[in-house]
Design a protein around this motif. Structure first.
Motif, mmCIF file in Angstrom:
data_model
loop_
_atom_site.group_PDB
_atom_site.id
_atom_site.type_symbol
_atom_site.label_atom_id
_atom_site.label_comp_id
_atom_site.label_asym_id
_atom_site.label_seq_id
_atom_site.Cartn_x
_atom_site.Cartn_y
_atom_site.Cartn_z
ATOM 1 N N ALA A 248 45.881 41.194 39.968
ATOM 2 C CA ALA A 248 44.555 40.588 39.873
ATOM 3 C C ALA A 248 43.519 41.624 39.443
ATOM 4 C CB ALA A 248 44.155 39.977 41.212
ATOM 5 N N PRO A 249 42.520 41.220 38.672
ATOM 6 C CA PRO A 249 41.466 42.155 38.276
ATOM 7 C C PRO A 249 40.547 42.484 39.447
ATOM 8 C CG PRO A 249 40.907 39.948 37.552
ATOM 9 C CD PRO A 249 42.300 39.865 38.123
ATOM 10 N N ASP A 250 39.797 43.566 39.298
ATOM 11 C CA ASP A 250 38.909 44.010 40.367
ATOM 12 C C ASP A 250 37.845 42.972 40.712
ATOM 13 O OD1 ASP A 250 40.327 46.330 40.286
ATOM 14 O OD2 ASP A 250 38.711 47.572 39.492
ATOM 15 N N GLU A 251 37.511 42.095 39.766
ATOM 16 C CA GLU A 251 36.480 41.087 40.022
ATOM 17 C C GLU A 251 36.885 40.081 41.098
ATOM 18 O OE1 GLU A 251 35.635 42.839 36.084
ATOM 19 O OE2 GLU A 251 37.454 42.061 37.047
ATOM 20 N N LEU A 252 38.175 40.021 41.427
ATOM 21 C CA LEU A 252 38.655 39.050 42.401
ATOM 22 C C LEU A 252 38.971 39.718 43.735
ATOM 23 C CD1 LEU A 252 39.606 36.183 43.166
ATOM 24 C CD2 LEU A 252 41.893 36.852 42.391
ATOM 25 N N THR A 253 38.327 39.244 44.774
ATOM 26 C CA THR A 253 38.702 39.558 46.147
ATOM 27 C C THR A 253 39.171 38.261 46.788
ATOM 28 O OG1 THR A 253 37.127 41.384 46.364
ATOM 29 C CG2 THR A 253 37.892 40.349 48.401
ATOM 30 N N ALA A 254 40.322 38.289 47.437
ATOM 31 C CA ALA A 254 40.866 37.067 48.049
ATOM 32 C C ALA A 254 41.598 37.426 49.324
ATOM 33 C CB ALA A 254 41.801 36.343 47.084
ATOM 34 N N TYR A 255 41.448 36.591 50.336
ATOM 35 C CA TYR A 255 42.126 36.725 51.615
ATOM 36 C C TYR A 255 42.986 35.484 51.835
ATOM 37 C CZ TYR A 255 38.253 40.053 52.354
ATOM 38 O OH TYR A 255 37.344 41.064 52.220
ATOM 39 N N ALA A 268 46.862 26.470 56.261
ATOM 40 C CA ALA A 268 46.947 27.768 55.603
ATOM 41 C C ALA A 268 45.841 27.795 54.557
ATOM 42 C CB ALA A 268 48.310 27.971 54.953
ATOM 43 N N ALA A 269 45.326 28.974 54.254
ATOM 44 C CA ALA A 269 44.148 29.015 53.403
ATOM 45 C C ALA A 269 44.119 30.259 52.535
ATOM 46 C CB ALA A 269 42.882 28.970 54.253
ATOM 47 N N VAL A 270 43.494 30.102 51.374
ATOM 48 C CA VAL A 270 43.064 31.233 50.548
ATOM 49 C C VAL A 270 41.545 31.152 50.429
ATOM 50 C CG1 VAL A 270 43.128 32.329 48.291
ATOM 51 C CG2 VAL A 270 45.206 31.317 49.217
#
Length: 462
Positions: A248-255, A268-270
């Motif tokens: 993933a590119p740096d522009e994306l933060t995901a948990y 369950a979640a993103v």
């Protein structure tokens, strides 16, 4: 219970005449146990913390902070420093001592030409976002808008912009600090650079930061939100998330993790935030959002302050909380299965297990460049218990500890400082990693008596 009294560290009660003399020259509010507003002033977000300070000094400015520090030193008081009061370990309050409360110091001043922001130490993330967003700017902070900027920044600070613009502490340009001696100093790359190094990730060990100067970045509208799945898809979702984030590119933060919906249904979640071009983000996120069979997808363009408030409802004021976390050596299939197994055993619908992937800009800073040592650790897992009935504490705390114990064989041995509750000194030392010895030397220089001890403490050399 008997009315709390202000006491020295040796237990001797402070004479009321001394308190009156202190209050006479203090421009903010001096709140005592018998006074109006005391119970509200001593409460913090995590109601598991039930402390009764002998005095709360709610500062209006730097002069008040200096006066409170001198008063505490002269009378050998236990000192807690409060900013937003959102630390899960409750370090913002204490029993019998003094709380130096910055919560009234919330001013935020934006310089749009220089893209810098001066922020007082009692401001919350919401206070900061409200002002920066007017100029199409943002400072990388955390994920709950009621969090205080002071504690977050000093402990590192991880949030929705971490992969693109780094940790909160990476964006500090300078700090105005009141030291344990009651002196006002500036810490920056050019002034007291050793202190500047320690403030960026070393916690509240070295002084009270009256104000920060931050670097801001052009961030206005982001693509963000939640994708929710049935709980039985949790393991497959975590595996897909692991593979997707690897490129993933740096522009994306995901948990990604196991939570419950507002009506208590296990899910369950993103949760994600894309801070680049919106059209490009829509295409990039299609494989992530299209995985499996989600029952809700509320990912959409939104103002960044709205993204910052997305998790607020999941951490309301007035609940009991107990957290533990650890960085992982690897998010292996075995670890995923453990997270799902223990997540499914959660004893409260308000509890959860969340995997956070960092890397990006934060991971490209050398571990020794700031006090924040956990630069190369990419996956952090947080086990968070939250409940509403005080009588249930034992079962919820036990669930967190059992899950955390199960993950320890897979831990990297590092920990996220701002996620630590009441932990053993060895765990706190591990959070500082290879930087701990340097922090001890810095503590010995700036706070040799451990005046600032209610924090993720680094003890001075004896």
């Amino acid at each position: 219970m008997t009315t709390p009294r202000l006491k020295r560290r040796d237990g001797a009660v402070i004479d009321t005449a001394l308190i009156a003399a202190f209050a006479e020259g203090f421009s903010g509010a001096v709140i005592q146990p018998e006074g109006a507003g005391y119970d509200a002033a001593r409460r913090i977000w995590n109601v598991s913390i039930d402390k009764h300070p002998g005095l709360i000094a709610r500062c209006q400015g730097v002069a008040d902070i200096v006066r409170a520090v001198h008063f505490a030193r002269d009378n050998d008081l236990l000192v807690a420093v409060r900013g937003g009061g959102h630390n899960v370990g409750g370090r913002a309050v204490c029993d019998d001592g003094i709380v130096i409360d910055l919560s009234a110091m919330k001013a935020v001043f934006v310089d749009p030409q220089q893209r810098t922001v001066r922020v007082q130490g009692g401001a919350t993330l919401g206070d900061l976002d409200r002002e920066t967003h007017l100029h199409g700017l943002a400072v990388p902070t955390g994920v709950v808008s009621r969090t205080g900027i002071g504690g977050l920044a000093l402990g590192g600070g991880v949030g929705w912009l971490v992969r693109k613009h780094g940790l909160t502490c990476d964006n500090i340009l300078s700090c105005e600090v009141v030291t344990a001696a009651g002196e006002i100093v500036t810490a920056s790359a050019d002034s007291n650079p050793d202190l500047f190094w320690g403030l960026r990730g070393g916690g509240g060990n070295f002084g009270i930061v009256a104000s920060f100067l931050f670097q801001a970045h052009p961030v206005s509208i982001v693509l963000g939100g939640l994708v929710l799945y049935p709980r039985d898809q949790a393991a497959a979702l975590l595996r897909h998330y692991r593979g997707f984030m690897a490129t993933a590119p740096d522009e994306l933060t995901a948990y990604c993790g196991l939570i419950s919906t507002p009506d208590g249904m296990p899910a369950a979640a993103v949760a994600l935030c894309y801070s680049g071009d919106i059209a490009e983000g829509e295409k990039l996120l299609q494989p992530l959002r299209g995985f499996g069979t989600p029952f809700l997808d509320i990912v959409q363009p939104m103002p960044f302050p709205a993204m910052q408030q997305l998790a607020d409802g999941s951490f309301p004021d007035g609940t009991y909380n107990y957290w533990k976390s650890t960085f992982l050596a690897d998010l292996s299939d075995e670890v995923i299965d453990l997270i799902v197994e223990h997540g499914n055993r959660a004893t409260s619908p308000l509890s959860g297990a969340l995997v956070e992937f960092y890397g990006g800009a934060a991971g490209r800073v050398a571990p020794g460049d700031t006090a924040f040592a956990q630069r190369q650790s990419e996956f952090n897992v947080g086990i968070t218990a939250q409940w509403t009935d005080a009588a249930e504490a034992q079962q919820h705390i036990a669930w967190v500890r059992e899950a955390w114990d199960a993950l320890q064989p897979h831990s990297s041995g590092g920990y996220l400082l701002n996620f630590l509750g009441e932990e053993a000194p060895t765990t706190i030392q591990a959070a500082f990693g290879a930087n701990h010895a340097r922090l001890v030397a810095l503590k010995t220089k700036y706070d040799p008596t451990n005046f600032f001890s209610l924090n993720q403490n680094v003890a001075p050399a004896r």
